[in-house]
Write a protein that holds these residues in place. Structure first.
Motif, PDB file in Angstrom:
ATOM      1  N   VAL A 140       7.356  11.590  -1.974  1.00  0.00           N
ATOM      2  CA  VAL A 140       7.483  12.436  -3.019  1.00  0.00           C
ATOM      3  C   VAL A 140       8.311  11.708  -4.469  1.00  0.00           C
ATOM      4  N   ASN A 141       9.315  10.907  -3.869  1.00  0.00           N
ATOM      5  CA  ASN A 141      10.063  10.051  -4.971  1.00  0.00           C
ATOM      6  C   ASN A 141       9.272   8.854  -5.415  1.00  0.00           C
ATOM      7  N   TYR A 142       8.426   8.536  -4.557  1.00  0.00           N
ATOM      8  CA  TYR A 142       7.193   7.528  -5.022  1.00  0.00           C
ATOM      9  C   TYR A 142       6.520   8.073  -6.214  1.00  0.00           C
ATOM     10  N   MET A 143       6.005   9.156  -6.028  1.00  0.00           N
ATOM     11  CA  MET A 143       5.077  10.005  -6.913  1.00  0.00           C
ATOM     12  C   MET A 143       5.762  10.201  -8.226  1.00  0.00           C
ATOM     13  N   ASN A 144       6.871  10.584  -8.068  1.00  0.00           N
ATOM     14  CA  ASN A 144       7.619  10.901  -9.307  1.00  0.00           C
ATOM     15  C   ASN A 144       7.885   9.797  -9.928  1.00  0.00           C
ATOM     16  N   SER A 179      10.242  22.888  -5.667  1.00  0.00           N
ATOM     17  CA  SER A 179       9.438  23.366  -4.747  1.00  0.00           C
ATOM     18  C   SER A 179       8.077  22.775  -4.398  1.00  0.00           C
ATOM     19  N   MET A 180       7.725  21.902  -5.448  1.00  0.00           N
ATOM     20  CA  MET A 180       6.647  21.223  -5.654  1.00  0.00           C
ATOM     21  C   MET A 180       6.659  19.935  -4.598  1.00  0.00           C
ATOM     22  N   LYS A 181       7.816  19.727  -4.440  1.00  0.00           N
ATOM     23  CA  LYS A 181       8.051  18.513  -3.706  1.00  0.00           C
ATOM     24  C   LYS A 181       8.168  18.722  -2.137  1.00  0.00           C
ATOM     25  N   THR A 182       8.078  19.982  -1.837  1.00  0.00           N
ATOM     26  CA  THR A 182       7.922  20.466  -0.287  1.00  0.00           C
ATOM     27  C   THR A 182       6.811  21.056  -0.128  1.00  0.00           C
ATOM     28  N   LEU A 183       6.489  21.889   1.257  1.00  0.00           N
ATOM     29  CA  LEU A 183       5.235  22.319   1.340  1.00  0.00           C
ATOM     30  C   LEU A 183       5.122  23.593   1.025  1.00  0.00           C
ATOM     31  N   PHE A 192      -1.812  15.711  -2.429  1.00  0.00           N
ATOM     32  CA  PHE A 192      -1.160  14.937  -1.471  1.00  0.00           C
ATOM     33  C   PHE A 192      -0.800  15.567  -0.287  1.00  0.00           C
ATOM     34  N   HIS A 193      -0.136  16.753  -0.300  1.00  0.00           N
ATOM     35  CA  HIS A 193       0.180  17.662   0.734  1.00  0.00           C
ATOM     36  C   HIS A 193      -0.845  18.062   1.570  1.00  0.00           C
ATOM     37  N   ILE A 194      -1.595  18.406   0.952  1.00  0.00           N
ATOM     38  CA  ILE A 194      -2.923  19.000   1.367  1.00  0.00           C
ATOM     39  C   ILE A 194      -3.610  17.966   2.539  1.00  0.00           C
ATOM     40  N   ILE A 195      -3.563  16.494   1.907  1.00  0.00           N
ATOM     41  CA  ILE A 195      -4.180  15.543   2.491  1.00  0.00           C
ATOM     42  C   ILE A 195      -3.157  15.227   3.749  1.00  0.00           C
ATOM     43  N   SER A 196      -2.074  15.275   3.619  1.00  0.00           N
ATOM     44  CA  SER A 196      -1.192  14.749   4.641  1.00  0.00           C
ATOM     45  C   SER A 196      -0.992  15.984   5.667  1.00  0.00           C
TER      46      SER A 196
END
Length: 181
Positions: free
Chosen positions: A1-5, A165-169, A25-29
């Motif tokens: 998530v830090n990477y994407m930010n 919250s967008m950084k979590t599931l 990304f969360h869906i894929i992961s």
């Protein structure tokens, strides 16, 4: 998530674009094991895909440069933090100026472009080409514009909560309107 930010900040992308990429990304992961997932490559492809959808297109070579630049920063921070095993990589050493001056070898450029294109196709396939992503921000903005929130401070706090919250599931388990509430 830090990477994407950090990736989004290099291109000055709005938070909604970054959040959409995180959501995909969360869906894929959830579908692919992290052992089998090149998380940085998939994250870069998510950013590339969503920035095109949100009308912030850059050429693929720029995304490859950002990908390689941030990977290099990751390696350097990882080496610095080897003694502290629980230390999170923050990409704090990544700067826009460093990104602009970063040079990618042509062979690496070509290989990475092919990899991102391939991963982009895989992402589209896995999400069923469903690029209609509903985010909680639109509800907050609507409530704020129609004076349905008690104050600007409440709006700012809610906006911060949604961004975190967008950084979590959380977005995978709750509808955007519920998150905004």
């Amino acid at each position: 998530v830090n990477y994407m930010n950090k990736f989004g900040s290099l291109f000055k992308l709005p938070q909604t674009t970054i959040s959409k990429a995180m959501y995909i990304f969360h869906i894929i992961s959830k579908q692919i094991s992290f052992k089998n997932l090149n998380k940085f490559l998939y994250a870069s492809a998510c950013m590339f895909l969503v920035s095109k959808i949100d009308d912030f297109p850059k050429s693929l070579k720029h995304y490859v440069r950002a990908h390689e630049y941030l990977l290099n920063i990751f390696r350097l921070e990882h080496i610095k933090n080897l003694s502290e095993s629980d230390q999170e990589i923050t990409f704090q050493d990544a700067t826009v100026e460093g990104f602009k001056n970063y040079i990618v070898k042509s062979q690496v450029q070509t290989q990475c472009e092919e990899a991102i294109r391939s991963v982009e196709k895989d992402i589209l396939y896995r999400i069923g080409y469903d690029l209609e992503i509903d985010l909680p921000y639109q509800y907050l903005d609507y409530w704020n514009q129609n004076n349905l929130l008690p104050s600007e401070e409440v709006y700012q706090a809610a906006y911060s909560y949604v961004t975190l919250s967008m950084k979590t599931l959380v977005p995978l388990y709750y509808e955007p309107r519920v998150i905004a509430l």
